[in-house]
Design a protein around this motif. Structure first.
Motif, PDB file in Angstrom:
ATOM      1  N   UNK A   1     -13.601  63.865 -41.492  1.00 43.29           N
ATOM      2  CA  UNK A   1     -12.656  63.440 -42.516  1.00 43.29           C
ATOM      3  C   UNK A   1     -11.257  63.292 -41.942  1.00 43.29           C
ATOM      4  N   UNK A   2     -10.482  62.439 -42.574  1.00 44.60           N
ATOM      5  CA  UNK A   2      -9.076  62.263 -42.238  1.00 44.60           C
ATOM      6  C   UNK A   2      -8.286  62.381 -43.526  1.00 44.60           C
TER       7      UNK A   2
ATOM      8  N   UNK B   1      -5.545  66.951 -41.111  1.00 45.81           N
ATOM      9  CA  UNK B   1      -6.687  67.010 -40.201  1.00 45.81           C
ATOM     10  C   UNK B   1      -6.207  66.705 -38.793  1.00 45.81           C
ATOM     11  N   UNK B   2      -6.848  67.345 -37.812  1.00 46.28           N
ATOM     12  CA  UNK B   2      -6.309  67.292 -36.456  1.00 46.28           C
ATOM     13  C   UNK B   2      -6.533  65.964 -35.744  1.00 46.28           C
ATOM     14  N   UNK B   3      -7.176  64.993 -36.424  1.00 46.81           N
ATOM     15  CA  UNK B   3      -7.333  63.682 -35.786  1.00 46.81           C
ATOM     16  C   UNK B   3      -6.192  62.724 -36.120  1.00 46.81           C
ATOM     17  N   UNK B   4      -5.198  63.184 -36.881  1.00 47.13           N
ATOM     18  CA  UNK B   4      -4.069  62.320 -37.190  1.00 47.13           C
ATOM     19  C   UNK B   4      -3.343  61.879 -35.925  1.00 47.13           C
ATOM     20  N   UNK B   5      -3.227  62.780 -34.966  1.00 50.70           N
ATOM     21  CA  UNK B   5      -2.524  62.458 -33.735  1.00 50.70           C
ATOM     22  C   UNK B   5      -3.171  61.353 -32.930  1.00 50.70           C
ATOM     23  N   UNK B   6      -4.463  61.087 -33.208  1.00 54.23           N
ATOM     24  CA  UNK B   6      -5.146  60.013 -32.488  1.00 54.23           C
ATOM     25  C   UNK B   6      -4.723  58.635 -32.977  1.00 54.23           C
ATOM     26  N   UNK B   7      -4.176  58.570 -34.181  1.00 57.93           N
ATOM     27  CA  UNK B   7      -3.871  57.278 -34.785  1.00 57.93           C
ATOM     28  C   UNK B   7      -2.388  57.094 -35.068  1.00 57.93           C
TER      29      UNK B   7
END
Length: 365
Positions: free
Chosen positions: A195-196, A208-214
């Motif tokens: 999830x994002x 969520x910790x994948x925000x930095x990827x985008x």
């Protein structure tokens, strides 16, 4: 009644058919097609449940065994939610296990479907002059609060507090700049659902910790600023306080409507179910618009805000717009409406919203 019963029981089949059509589409479009289907199917479900509850105010229907009032819609909704979550796993590439799917279907059935049934039972009792119906309304309020919390848990959303790192530093720097009392920052592992999302909590925010990827730099600041605006406005507390106020108003209103004849009661019950629900959704959308405006003020960079939102929608595959009627049942405005609201708040040409969508590849030239 037989026709409406068939309509409710056919909802899961409609969902499965929509899943099949979505899977047959082109790979780049099937995620968006599925999410559009999920949105519209949710509206169909809520409208059907409201009609079901209204139908039970007719004397002929109310004479039937009352367990049918609960069993048929709960079973059909559970099947629908289970089918929908299976579709999510297949199309959105979620790594949910069978146990995850069962929990997701369970808590998706609790709120708002079961909560609506409890509200209807409460109204019926009050309209009959039984104040014990208020207990049904209290139970519905508890279900409306507990259901979404447990659903987040079933999705694998677990808060992990951090005291260092890019997100922590940027959040506290921006909070100090705009004078917001921020105490905690959480990072949420995306979990098996990949999830994002981002959340404004009581004196804290979570991403969520994948925000930095985008996102990075000013775009990440916009997302942080949006959640800080939720903290500043105490929106979580306000939304939770709205629910009991709405139910208290409905208790008083339904007691006034108790002398109504059985001819008018089905319409009254349907309105008593849908109007408060739509009011809460409307308030939620208003708060989202408000937080977008505040985030622009915090960052003083409307371009970054426009690109941040578009990047997030592109990443998740969410539809950029939707039917106005469907949006009435959404907690967040559509992307196109949010972009246009930002341009108006920043006093830049509204056409810039479409231009950003074209630049990001979400809209044809």
């Amino acid at each position: 009644m037989p026709a409406l019963s068939v309509a409710i029981l056919l909802l899961p089949l409609v969902s499965m058919f929509g899943r099949y059509i979505s899977l047959r589409g082109d790979a780049p479009d099937r995620v968006s097609a599925w999410l559009r289907h999920r949105r519209s199917n949710r509206v169909v479900l809520l409208m059907t449940l409201a009609a079901w509850c209204a139908l039970w105010e007719l004397p002929l229907v109310n004479a039937l065994p009352h367990f049918l009032f609960w069993i048929l819609p709960i079973l059909s909704t559970a099947v629908l939610e289970g089918a929908s979550r299976c579709g999510d796993r297949a199309i959105l590439t979620r790594a949910w296990t069978a146990a995850d799917l069962l929990r997701l279907a369970c808590w998706s059935t609790v709120a708002p479907p079961i909560a609506l049934l409890m509200v209807a039972a409460g109204f019926h009792a009050i309209l009959e002059g039984l104040w014990a119906g208020t207990f049904w309304l209290v139970g519905a309020g508890i279900a409306a609060v507990v259901g979404p919390i447990q659903l987040r848990s079933a999705q694998g959303i677990k808060l992990r507090r951090v005291k260092s790192g890019t997100l922590y530093n940027r959040a506290f720097r921006l909070a100090r700049k705009v004078g917001i009392n921020l105490e905690r920052v959480y990072v949420v592992p995306p979990g098996r659902g990949h999830l994002t999302n981002a959340f404004g909590l009581w004196r804290g925010i979570a991403l969520t910790d994948n925000f930095g990827e985008y996102l990075s730099g000013p775009q990440l600041d916009f997302v942080i600023g949006h959640e800080l605006a939720h903290v500043k406005g105490r929106h979580t507390r306000k939304l939770f306080s709205v629910v009991p106020l709405v139910f208290a108003f409905l208790v008083l209103l339904s007691s006034r409507l108790s002398p109504l004849t059985h001819v008018f009661r089905p319409i009254s019950v349907m309105l008593l179910l849908l109007v408060p629900l739509l009011t809460i959704y409307s308030i939620s959308r208003y708060l989202e618009y408000s937080c977008d405006r505040e985030a622009i003020k915090f960052t003083n960079d409307p371009e970054a805000g426009l690109h941040a939102l578009v990047s997030l929608y592109r990443m998740t595959g969410a539809p950029i717009n939707c039917n106005r009627f469907v949006e009435l049942f959404m907690t967040h405005p559509s992307l196109t409406n949010r972009l246009e609201a930002i341009t108006r708040a920043a006093e830049i040409p509204v056409s810039r919203a479409s231009a950003v969508l074209i630049e990001e590849g979400l809209l044809g030239p």
